[in-house]
Scaffold this motif. Structure first.
Motif, PDB file in Angstrom:
ATOM      1  N   THR A  53      27.802 -19.674 154.687  1.00  0.00           N
ATOM      2  CA  THR A  53      26.538 -20.271 155.125  1.00  0.00           C
ATOM      3  C   THR A  53      25.776 -19.318 156.038  1.00  0.00           C
ATOM      4  OG1 THR A  53      27.524 -22.468 154.996  1.00  0.00           O
ATOM      5  CG2 THR A  53      25.516 -22.257 156.300  1.00  0.00           C
ATOM      6  N   MET A  54      26.490 -18.701 156.971  1.00  0.00           N
ATOM      7  CA  MET A  54      25.841 -17.747 157.883  1.00  0.00           C
ATOM      8  C   MET A  54      25.314 -16.531 157.130  1.00  0.00           C
ATOM      9  SD  MET A  54      25.795 -19.032 160.894  1.00  0.00           S
ATOM     10  CE  MET A  54      25.554 -17.663 162.001  1.00  0.00           C
ATOM     11  N   ALA A  55      26.045 -16.080 156.112  1.00  0.00           N
ATOM     12  CA  ALA A  55      25.578 -14.943 155.316  1.00  0.00           C
ATOM     13  C   ALA A  55      24.315 -15.299 154.550  1.00  0.00           C
ATOM     14  CB  ALA A  55      26.668 -14.484 154.356  1.00  0.00           C
ATOM     15  N   HIS A  56      24.246 -16.515 154.079  1.00  0.00           N
ATOM     16  CA  HIS A  56      23.069 -16.943 153.310  1.00  0.00           C
ATOM     17  C   HIS A  56      21.837 -17.087 154.202  1.00  0.00           C
ATOM     18  CE1 HIS A  56      20.817 -18.850 150.111  1.00  0.00           C
ATOM     19  NE2 HIS A  56      20.498 -19.817 150.968  1.00  0.00           N
ATOM     20  N   PHE A  57      22.008 -17.690 155.373  1.00  0.00           N
ATOM     21  CA  PHE A  57      20.867 -18.006 156.217  1.00  0.00           C
ATOM     22  C   PHE A  57      20.586 -16.981 157.319  1.00  0.00           C
ATOM     23  CE2 PHE A  57      21.956 -22.297 154.658  1.00  0.00           C
ATOM     24  CZ  PHE A  57      20.722 -22.595 154.062  1.00  0.00           C
ATOM     25  N   HIS A  58      21.562 -16.184 157.697  1.00  0.00           N
ATOM     26  CA  HIS A  58      21.376 -15.298 158.844  1.00  0.00           C
ATOM     27  C   HIS A  58      21.436 -13.823 158.473  1.00  0.00           C
ATOM     28  CE1 HIS A  58      22.447 -13.247 162.639  1.00  0.00           C
ATOM     29  NE2 HIS A  58      21.604 -14.126 163.158  1.00  0.00           N
ATOM     30  N   SER A  59      22.626 -13.352 158.070  1.00  0.00           N
ATOM     31  CA  SER A  59      22.797 -11.926 157.799  1.00  0.00           C
ATOM     32  C   SER A  59      23.918 -11.725 156.782  1.00  0.00           C
ATOM     33  CB  SER A  59      23.166 -11.194 159.089  1.00  0.00           C
ATOM     34  OG  SER A  59      23.590  -9.877 158.819  1.00  0.00           O
ATOM     35  N   PRO A  60      23.705 -10.824 155.821  1.00  0.00           N
ATOM     36  CA  PRO A  60      24.767 -10.542 154.841  1.00  0.00           C
ATOM     37  C   PRO A  60      26.025  -9.932 155.455  1.00  0.00           C
ATOM     38  CG  PRO A  60      22.663  -9.676 154.090  1.00  0.00           C
ATOM     39  CD  PRO A  60      22.470 -10.149 155.494  1.00  0.00           C
ATOM     40  N   TRP A  79      27.910 -11.218 157.449  1.00  0.00           N
ATOM     41  CA  TRP A  79      28.924 -12.258 157.571  1.00  0.00           C
ATOM     42  C   TRP A  79      29.912 -12.227 156.421  1.00  0.00           C
ATOM     43  CZ3 TRP A  79      30.278 -15.197 161.555  1.00  0.00           C
ATOM     44  CH2 TRP A  79      29.403 -15.252 162.640  1.00  0.00           C
ATOM     45  N   TYR A  80      29.570 -11.546 155.323  1.00  0.00           N
ATOM     46  CA  TYR A  80      30.520 -11.417 154.214  1.00  0.00           C
ATOM     47  C   TYR A  80      31.767 -10.644 154.639  1.00  0.00           C
ATOM     48  CZ  TYR A  80      27.017 -13.257 151.014  1.00  0.00           C
ATOM     49  OH  TYR A  80      26.121 -14.068 150.391  1.00  0.00           O
ATOM     50  N   TYR A  81      31.637  -9.791 155.658  1.00  0.00           N
ATOM     51  CA  TYR A  81      32.808  -9.077 156.165  1.00  0.00           C
ATOM     52  C   TYR A  81      33.815 -10.061 156.766  1.00  0.00           C
ATOM     53  CZ  TYR A  81      30.167  -4.770 155.587  1.00  0.00           C
ATOM     54  OH  TYR A  81      29.455  -3.725 155.064  1.00  0.00           O
ATOM     55  N   PHE A  82      33.314 -11.074 157.443  1.00  0.00           N
ATOM     56  CA  PHE A  82      34.213 -12.086 157.998  1.00  0.00           C
ATOM     57  C   PHE A  82      34.899 -12.875 156.884  1.00  0.00           C
ATOM     58  CE2 PHE A  82      35.055 -16.285 159.963  1.00  0.00           C
ATOM     59  CZ  PHE A  82      35.930 -15.867 160.950  1.00  0.00           C
ATOM     60  N   THR A  83      34.141 -13.183 155.828  1.00  0.00           N
ATOM     61  CA  THR A  83      34.723 -13.864 154.673  1.00  0.00           C
ATOM     62  C   THR A  83      35.844 -13.021 154.073  1.00  0.00           C
ATOM     63  OG1 THR A  83      32.548 -14.804 154.201  1.00  0.00           O
ATOM     64  CG2 THR A  83      34.192 -14.977 152.478  1.00  0.00           C
ATOM     65  N   ALA A  84      35.596 -11.722 153.947  1.00  0.00           N
ATOM     66  CA  ALA A  84      36.610 -10.815 153.406  1.00  0.00           C
ATOM     67  C   ALA A  84      37.825 -10.748 154.332  1.00  0.00           C
ATOM     68  CB  ALA A  84      36.017  -9.422 153.208  1.00  0.00           C
ATOM     69  N   PHE A  85      37.601 -10.750 155.626  1.00  0.00           N
ATOM     70  CA  PHE A  85      38.705 -10.717 156.582  1.00  0.00           C
ATOM     71  C   PHE A  85      39.598 -11.944 156.432  1.00  0.00           C
ATOM     72  CE2 PHE A  85      40.306 -12.121 160.737  1.00  0.00           C
ATOM     73  CZ  PHE A  85      41.187 -11.083 161.000  1.00  0.00           C
ATOM     74  N   VAL A  86      38.990 -13.121 156.315  1.00  0.00           N
ATOM     75  CA  VAL A  86      39.760 -14.346 156.146  1.00  0.00           C
ATOM     76  C   VAL A  86      40.547 -14.298 154.837  1.00  0.00           C
ATOM     77  CG1 VAL A  86      39.634 -16.850 155.863  1.00  0.00           C
ATOM     78  CG2 VAL A  86      38.198 -15.720 157.556  1.00  0.00           C
ATOM     79  N   GLY A  87      39.897 -13.846 153.760  1.00  0.00           N
ATOM     80  CA  GLY A  87      40.580 -13.736 152.475  1.00  0.00           C
ATOM     81  C   GLY A  87      41.742 -12.760 152.517  1.00  0.00           C
ATOM     82  N   LEU A  88      41.536 -11.609 153.156  1.00  0.00           N
ATOM     83  CA  LEU A  88      42.622 -10.627 153.269  1.00  0.00           C
ATOM     84  C   LEU A  88      43.772 -11.166 154.113  1.00  0.00           C
ATOM     85  CD1 LEU A  88      40.649  -7.300 153.694  1.00  0.00           C
ATOM     86  CD2 LEU A  88      42.130  -7.947 151.795  1.00  0.00           C
ATOM     87  N   ASN A  89      43.448 -11.904 155.158  1.00  0.00           N
ATOM     88  CA  ASN A  89      44.504 -12.485 155.982  1.00  0.00           C
ATOM     89  C   ASN A  89      45.303 -13.515 155.189  1.00  0.00           C
ATOM     90  OD1 ASN A  89      46.006 -12.837 158.346  1.00  0.00           O
ATOM     91  ND2 ASN A  89      44.751 -14.583 158.941  1.00  0.00           N
ATOM     92  N   LEU A  90      44.629 -14.324 154.386  1.00  0.00           N
ATOM     93  CA  LEU A  90      45.350 -15.282 153.537  1.00  0.00           C
ATOM     94  C   LEU A  90      46.241 -14.556 152.537  1.00  0.00           C
ATOM     95  CD1 LEU A  90      42.481 -17.834 152.865  1.00  0.00           C
ATOM     96  CD2 LEU A  90      44.576 -18.274 154.142  1.00  0.00           C
ATOM     97  N   PHE A  91      45.734 -13.473 151.974  1.00  0.00           N
ATOM     98  CA  PHE A  91      46.509 -12.694 151.008  1.00  0.00           C
ATOM     99  C   PHE A  91      47.742 -12.072 151.660  1.00  0.00           C
ATOM    100  CE2 PHE A  91      47.282  -8.682 148.696  1.00  0.00           C
ATOM    101  CZ  PHE A  91      47.652  -9.222 147.481  1.00  0.00           C
TER     102      PHE A  91
END
Length: 60
Positions: free
Chosen positions: A19-26, A28-40
């Protein structure tokens, strides 16, 4: 119980960062990637920092 909390927090972080990437700044996709990598990595190593912290807070 802890597994449900971890899933809820991870899902919330992903949805929030998208949501933040869509409305604020792209960036934020780095944070999404960080969460995904941590889950992996936690699926491979069986170590989750959030689980560790929750166990210390809840004293399980």
């Amino acid at each position: 119980m802890i597994e449900r909390i971890i899933r809820a927090v991870a899902g919330s972080f992903i949805l929030l960062s998208l949501t933040m990437a869509h409305f604020h700044s792209p960036n934020w996709y780095y944070f999404t990637a960080f969460v995904g990598l941590n889950l992996f990595q936690s699926s491979i190593t069986k170590f989750c920092p959030l689980e560790w912290g929750l166990k210390k807070m809840i004293k399980v």
